[in-house]
Design a protein around this motif. Structure first.
Motif, PDB file in Angstrom:
ATOM      1  N   LEU A  86      -3.126   0.684   1.713  1.00 33.19           N
ATOM      2  CA  LEU A  86      -2.336   1.766   1.629  1.00 33.19           C
ATOM      3  C   LEU A  86      -2.938   3.041   0.697  1.00 33.19           C
ATOM      4  O   LEU A  86      -3.744   2.639   0.120  1.00 33.19           O
ATOM      5  CB  LEU A  86      -0.887   1.302   0.966  1.00 33.19           C
ATOM      6  N   PRO A  87      -2.494   4.104   1.072  1.00 32.19           N
ATOM      7  CA  PRO A  87      -3.252   5.330   0.418  1.00 32.19           C
ATOM      8  C   PRO A  87      -2.679   5.431  -1.078  1.00 32.19           C
ATOM      9  O   PRO A  87      -1.449   5.040  -1.364  1.00 32.19           O
ATOM     10  CB  PRO A  87      -2.593   6.390   1.079  1.00 32.19           C
ATOM     11  N   ILE A  88      -3.495   5.747  -1.845  1.00 30.61           N
ATOM     12  CA  ILE A  88      -3.210   5.716  -3.621  1.00 30.61           C
ATOM     13  C   ILE A  88      -2.393   6.870  -3.829  1.00 30.61           C
ATOM     14  O   ILE A  88      -2.695   8.334  -3.231  1.00 30.61           O
ATOM     15  CB  ILE A  88      -4.457   5.587  -4.297  1.00 30.61           C
ATOM     16  N   TYR A  97      -5.311  -2.210  -1.745  1.00 32.20           N
ATOM     17  CA  TYR A  97      -5.209  -3.147  -0.667  1.00 32.20           C
ATOM     18  C   TYR A  97      -4.396  -4.231  -0.959  1.00 32.20           C
ATOM     19  O   TYR A  97      -4.435  -4.647  -2.080  1.00 32.20           O
ATOM     20  CB  TYR A  97      -6.596  -3.572   0.134  1.00 32.20           C
ATOM     21  N   VAL A  98      -3.560  -4.886  -0.133  1.00 37.66           N
ATOM     22  CA  VAL A  98      -3.163  -6.318  -0.326  1.00 37.66           C
ATOM     23  C   VAL A  98      -3.436  -7.219   0.791  1.00 37.66           C
ATOM     24  O   VAL A  98      -3.351  -6.909   2.200  1.00 37.66           O
ATOM     25  CB  VAL A  98      -1.663  -6.282  -0.580  1.00 37.66           C
ATOM     26  N   SER A  99      -3.961  -8.215   0.529  1.00 42.97           N
ATOM     27  CA  SER A  99      -4.492  -9.215   1.532  1.00 42.97           C
ATOM     28  C   SER A  99      -3.845 -10.480   1.327  1.00 42.97           C
ATOM     29  O   SER A  99      -3.432 -11.101   0.474  1.00 42.97           O
ATOM     30  CB  SER A  99      -5.933  -9.393   1.469  1.00 42.97           C
ATOM     31  N   ILE A 135      -4.332  -8.610  -4.456  1.00 41.10           N
ATOM     32  CA  ILE A 135      -4.298  -7.229  -4.825  1.00 41.10           C
ATOM     33  C   ILE A 135      -5.407  -6.592  -5.260  1.00 41.10           C
ATOM     34  O   ILE A 135      -6.003  -7.228  -6.153  1.00 41.10           O
ATOM     35  CB  ILE A 135      -2.881  -6.742  -5.688  1.00 41.10           C
ATOM     36  N   GLY A 136      -5.904  -5.266  -4.690  1.00 42.12           N
ATOM     37  CA  GLY A 136      -7.281  -4.801  -5.079  1.00 42.12           C
ATOM     38  C   GLY A 136      -7.145  -3.032  -4.769  1.00 42.12           C
ATOM     39  O   GLY A 136      -6.082  -2.981  -4.142  1.00 42.12           O
ATOM     40  N   ILE A 187       6.101  -4.724  -5.612  1.00 39.18           N
ATOM     41  CA  ILE A 187       6.644  -4.878  -4.085  1.00 39.18           C
ATOM     42  C   ILE A 187       6.125  -6.224  -3.698  1.00 39.18           C
ATOM     43  O   ILE A 187       7.003  -6.966  -3.092  1.00 39.18           O
ATOM     44  CB  ILE A 187       6.147  -3.713  -3.244  1.00 39.18           C
ATOM     45  N   VAL A 188       4.985  -6.609  -4.032  1.00 37.51           N
ATOM     46  CA  VAL A 188       4.485  -8.008  -3.524  1.00 37.51           C
ATOM     47  C   VAL A 188       5.155  -9.046  -4.263  1.00 37.51           C
ATOM     48  O   VAL A 188       5.604 -10.014  -3.574  1.00 37.51           O
ATOM     49  CB  VAL A 188       2.977  -7.907  -3.573  1.00 37.51           C
TER      50      VAL A 188
END
Length: 566
Positions: A561-563, A492-494, A483-484, A422-423
């Motif tokens: 975001l929820p896994i 998360y994506v920061s 991403i982590g 997606i990213v």
């Protein structure tokens, strides 16, 4: 001397992924209890969900024992990689298909040809198409249309115009005349091949036919391309006045202002809803008055009907109380809906006025530069108009998405998706914009995971954050995407930039946006519709959006975001 016509439609490489024999083979496998993972991968492929298809197919390829099954999944992986822009991997997968597999007698050379065409290896692509043409036994008309189109496109790129005309003509011969889009495209292809050879008498009538057909057809892209072609032709013939008219028509389709009509349509719908609710209120009040009259007449019946009157009065009072509660709630909802509508109109009227004036001014400048044949001025005016149009289009998209979300018309489907594709898809769309602004972008994929989210709404959030990072960069700078996994519940994506940063007071307001709605936002405080939309969509995905910033050092935006459950 002619200048080459800018045919965007001709540069559109066609592809066809499905095949009857391949579909039948896999469907029979699934009918006899074939491994459900295989069938799931194939369903992703048929539905053109190439991100998921690539992940699932990669994970099971090495476990396959049958050469025929390996060939099928090498082809599926090749198609998925091609659509994801992973051209080297696509070439490796397709080349791994066995030579003697009858399922891929046509598909393998065609797919190798498509990959080489995309990577601009035109001569290699032609060799593969010749191999397909030599052994072709398919009756699939769509497959032939794709092959002849791309065959001609290869020859056009290497300036072998005679062969280009041959294959574009072959394509036109087998076209279904009811397929207007393909007919228009085919006429423009042939016209471009003639025009490249300066055969204007053959080319221009075809361009005019394509333009007239496109005017009556609903495809905006074809309208845009055909108008652009006519503008270039008239410019080459030194008919500058006519060229400007065609170019203005091209800009009309280009600037995407048709989104405004969608917004106005939604606003009209809200207005009708408001009127209907008001009519309902009046009807309820009329009913209330009628019931009061009934009560008054009941008093005249005297003492004999007192008990009956009290009972009826209690019933009516209870019903009126419920109706008053309903009216109060509807009134509150209407107030919020009206404020939302007024806010949207405020955004459109305020933020569109300046870019519209700029575009109008640039068009006037463009007209002057054309009259004086000032090519540098034309280029500068055109680039400025395009930049302003893209910014305005982004604003209109945000307004449209917010309107759709508020009226519950936005398609929202939470599924399990890998976060990384997606990213990467959003970053790929921003490569040109980031390059043009001399901004360096780096990625740090610490750990990929599968999240439970609506993919399209998350892309909208990422685009808004990247737009702000570029907009407030203040010259050259750097954007870092990471991403982590935070914990067992959230990934998360920061997105961190080195821009101008956000003042502390405004940062507190942005981080305080919980349970967002228009009636709680003061736009004068610097919180725009884009951030409101981001907060709304992340919350709808059951995620968390947070901002960390320091003036002069940049901003970091984190989306949690929820896994997804395995």
């Amino acid at each position: 001397m002619n200048t080459k016509v800018l045919l965007s439609q001709t540069d559109n490489i066609k592809t066809k992924t499905t095949n009857m024999l391949l579909n039948e083979y896999m469907e029979k496998k699934c009918e006899v209890n074939f491994d459900s993972r295989y069938c799931k991968s194939f369903n992703f492929y048929k539905n053109q969900e190439f991100d998921s298809c690539y992940v699932y197919s990669n994970s099971i390829l090495n476990s396959l024992k049958s050469t025929k099954d390996k060939d099928v999944f090498n082809y599926i992986l090749g198609v998925s990689a091609l659509n994801k822009g992973l051209y080297k991997k696509a070439l490796v997968f397709v080349k791994s298909i066995s030579k003697d597999n009858p399922l891929f007698k046509d598909l393998k050379p065609l797919k190798l040809a498509e990959i080489n065409l995309v990577t601009k290896s035109y001569k290699r692509s032609i060799e593969h198409y010749k191999q397909w043409e030599k052994n072709n036994s398919s009756t699939d008309i769509d497959l032939k249309i794709v092959a002849y189109h791309n065959f001609g496109l290869n020859y056009l790129h290497i300036k072998d115009y005679d062969n280009a005309k041959i294959f574009f003509s072959k394509k036109e011969e087998i076209l279904n005349r009811k397929d207007t889009a393909e007919v228009i495209s085919s006429k423009m292809e042939l016209a471009n091949a003639y025009y490249e050879q300066y055969l204007d008498n053959e080319a221009i009538p075809l361009f005019e036919e394509a333009y007239n057909l496109a005017k009556k057809f609903s495809n905006i892209k074809l309208k845009q391309n055909s108008a652009q072609n006519m503008a270039v032709i008239e410019r080459n013939r030194k008919n500058y006045k006519e060229s400007v008219i065609y170019y203005q028509e091209f800009i009309k389709w280009k600037d995407s202002l048709w989104n405004r009509d969608r917004i106005i349509e939604l606003a009209d719908r809200d207005k009708k809803l408001t009127v209907a609710q008001k009519d309902k209120e009046i009807a309820v009040q009329d009913e209330k008055l009628k019931r009061k009259e009934v009560v008054q007449r009941g008093l005249l019946f005297g003492a004999s009907g007192l008990l009956l009157f009290i009972g009826a009065l209690g019933f009516f009072y209870s019903k009126l109380r419920k109706q008053n509660t309903l009216i109060t709630q509807q009134k509150e909802d209407l107030a919020i809906a009206n404020k939302t509508k007024n806010y949207l109109f405020s955004v459109v009227s305020h933020d569109l006025r300046s870019p519209m004036n700029t575009i109008k001014y640039q068009h006037e400048q463009l007209k002057k530069h054309i009259e004086t044949n000032n090519l540098e001025g034309i280029k500068e005016a055109n680039n400025t108009a395009i930049t302003v149009t893209e910014s305005t289009s982004h604003l209109l998209n945000n307004v449209l998405h917010w309107s759709l979300e508020q009226s519950n018309q936005m398609v929202f489907a939470q599924k399990a998706y890998p976060l990384k594709p997606i990213v990467e898809h959003v970053l790929y769309d921003y490569e040109n914009l980031i390059e043009a602004n001399a901004i360096e972008i780096s990625t740090n994929y610490i750990q990929n995971s599968i999240v439970n989210a609506d993919r399209e709404s998350i892309k909208i959030v990422l685009r808004n954050i990247l737009d702000n990072a570029v907009k407030y960069m203040n010259g050259e700078g750097k954007i870092t995407v990471e991403i982590g996994v935070d914990n067992e519940n959230y990934s998360y994506v920061s997105i961190q930039d080195t821009g101008i940063g956000i003042p502390k007071d405004r940062l507190e307001k942005i981080n305080a946006l919980k349970g967002v709605s228009i009636d709680k936002i003061d736009r004068s405080e610097g919180v725009g519709l884009g951030l409101i939309l981001c907060q709304t969509l992340v919350k709808k995905n059951k995620g968390i959006l947070s901002f960390d910033s320091e003036v002069g050092k940049g901003t970091k935006v984190t989306i949690q975001l929820p896994i997804a459950d395995e």
